[in-house]
Design a protein around this motif. Sequence first.
Motif, PDB file in Angstrom:
ATOM      1  N   MET A 147      -0.515   7.951  -6.521  1.00 22.81           N
ATOM      2  CA  MET A 147      -0.182   6.924  -5.367  1.00 22.81           C
ATOM      3  C   MET A 147       0.776   7.780  -4.406  1.00 22.81           C
ATOM      4  O   MET A 147       1.808   8.370  -4.838  1.00 22.81           O
ATOM      5  N   SER A 148       0.315   7.766  -3.263  1.00 21.83           N
ATOM      6  CA  SER A 148       1.146   8.400  -2.215  1.00 21.83           C
ATOM      7  C   SER A 148       2.006   7.364  -1.337  1.00 21.83           C
ATOM      8  O   SER A 148       1.544   6.570  -0.572  1.00 21.83           O
ATOM      9  N   ARG A 189       7.783  -8.411   0.223  1.00 20.45           N
ATOM     10  CA  ARG A 189       7.670  -6.893   0.609  1.00 20.45           C
ATOM     11  C   ARG A 189       6.739  -6.366  -0.390  1.00 20.45           C
ATOM     12  O   ARG A 189       6.367  -6.829  -1.557  1.00 20.45           O
ATOM     13  N   ARG A 190       6.359  -5.018  -0.076  1.00 17.22           N
ATOM     14  CA  ARG A 190       5.421  -4.208  -0.805  1.00 17.22           C
ATOM     15  C   ARG A 190       5.782  -2.830  -0.352  1.00 17.22           C
ATOM     16  O   ARG A 190       5.956  -2.782   1.026  1.00 17.22           O
ATOM     17  N   PRO A 191       5.497  -1.825  -1.033  1.00 19.75           N
ATOM     18  CA  PRO A 191       5.645  -0.603  -0.686  1.00 19.75           C
ATOM     19  C   PRO A 191       4.531  -0.187   0.002  1.00 19.75           C
ATOM     20  O   PRO A 191       3.545  -0.577  -0.289  1.00 19.75           O
ATOM     21  N   VAL A 192       4.890   0.666   1.039  1.00 22.47           N
ATOM     22  CA  VAL A 192       3.590   1.394   1.905  1.00 22.47           C
ATOM     23  C   VAL A 192       2.950   2.323   1.041  1.00 22.47           C
ATOM     24  O   VAL A 192       3.705   3.378   0.758  1.00 22.47           O
ATOM     25  N   VAL A 193       1.920   2.380   0.509  1.00 29.39           N
ATOM     26  CA  VAL A 193       1.022   3.215  -0.179  1.00 29.39           C
ATOM     27  C   VAL A 193      -0.083   3.778   1.000  1.00 29.39           C
ATOM     28  O   VAL A 193      -0.827   3.021   1.350  1.00 29.39           O
ATOM     29  N   LEU A 194      -0.011   4.838   1.027  1.00 31.84           N
ATOM     30  CA  LEU A 194      -0.832   5.373   2.259  1.00 31.84           C
ATOM     31  C   LEU A 194      -2.129   5.527   1.859  1.00 31.84           C
ATOM     32  O   LEU A 194      -2.854   5.904   0.587  1.00 31.84           O
ATOM     33  N   GLN A 195      -3.215   5.472   2.587  1.00 30.11           N
ATOM     34  CA  GLN A 195      -4.645   5.563   2.445  1.00 30.11           C
ATOM     35  C   GLN A 195      -4.915   7.173   2.142  1.00 30.11           C
ATOM     36  O   GLN A 195      -4.081   7.902   2.624  1.00 30.11           O
ATOM     37  N   GLU A 196      -5.889   7.247   1.614  1.00 28.10           N
ATOM     38  CA  GLU A 196      -6.136   8.789   1.227  1.00 28.10           C
ATOM     39  C   GLU A 196      -6.138   9.734   2.172  1.00 28.10           C
ATOM     40  O   GLU A 196      -5.708  10.737   2.574  1.00 28.10           O
ATOM     41  N   GLY A 197      -6.861   9.029   3.390  1.00 26.97           N
ATOM     42  CA  GLY A 197      -7.186  10.000   4.453  1.00 26.97           C
ATOM     43  C   GLY A 197      -5.778  10.219   5.652  1.00 26.97           C
ATOM     44  O   GLY A 197      -5.879  10.760   6.497  1.00 26.97           O
ATOM     45  N   ASP A 198      -4.592   9.297   5.098  1.00 22.64           N
ATOM     46  CA  ASP A 198      -3.745   9.290   6.084  1.00 22.64           C
ATOM     47  C   ASP A 198      -2.374  10.290   5.498  1.00 22.64           C
ATOM     48  O   ASP A 198      -1.382  10.371   6.225  1.00 22.64           O
ATOM     49  N   VAL A 199      -2.758  10.696   4.260  1.00 20.41           N
ATOM     50  CA  VAL A 199      -1.587  11.648   3.728  1.00 20.41           C
ATOM     51  C   VAL A 199      -1.092  12.821   4.705  1.00 20.41           C
ATOM     52  O   VAL A 199       0.103  12.739   5.007  1.00 20.41           O
TER      53      VAL A 199
END
Length: 259
Positions: A147-148, A189-199
């Motif tokens: 998870m990014s 709230r929730r943490p920001v988990v990046l989309q695969e293509g946005d890393v």
Amino acid sequence: MCYSTRTTKKIGELEDYYEVERLLGETIDSETELIHNHANGWAHPNMWILPQQRKGFVIPSKWGIMPATSLGAEFKDYFAKNRGAFGGLNLRCEDIFKNYMYEDNIYTKRCVIPVDGFFEPHTTAVKVKGKPFKVPFYFKRADDKPMSLAGIYNVTNDKMVTFSIFTNKATPLFEDIHNQPSNKHGDFRRPVVLQEGDVEYWLEDGLDKEEIVDIMDNGLEDAYFDTWPISKDLHKRNGEGDRPDIIDKVEYEEIEIRY
């Protein structure tokens, strides 16, 4: 919010997945594995991050961002004196462009924090001895990939790298589970988990405010997560929660929501 994560993948796995190489600091040698079955943010553990200023590398960094003028070696004293910083563990997306200490860092010092998953509290309708009965939930990607998390980092006066994780407004899944506001703003709230293509995009230089906000507002959707309740041992003070089986599912009759 996100004050607890899990990081059990070895550095070699992270190097392969993100196509990066480790860059070691003075206190980390080539044999070090930063493994945490439960990385408790309040203990300010060292974790791996992918920094914008050293693309192609993964480096050790301390969880809990500090100003550039501070001394990383004195992090305990710093956070004891600055309780309003809440350990520097999370930063609200909405506030970062007006945060005088980090408003420049958002353009030059973004980072990716690779984790297996993270833990969030759920408050049931049941009370025990007059207090709400709370249960920890574990979140991971349904496909078991790393998870990014989107974050920001800083370098202290004594060259310690410290970081914080971005949070955004909760999506429905997170609002159901982390169902108690935990900040002065009274929001979920929730943490920001990046989309695969946005890393890789997240680490690019030259992004403007609109592009940065767009990435943070379009994190991984709820359908990509698996989540379930786990043992309340997670938060025991003796460190009992830092064990491999802490993420095993536990059934609680007090939980009334679907997950």
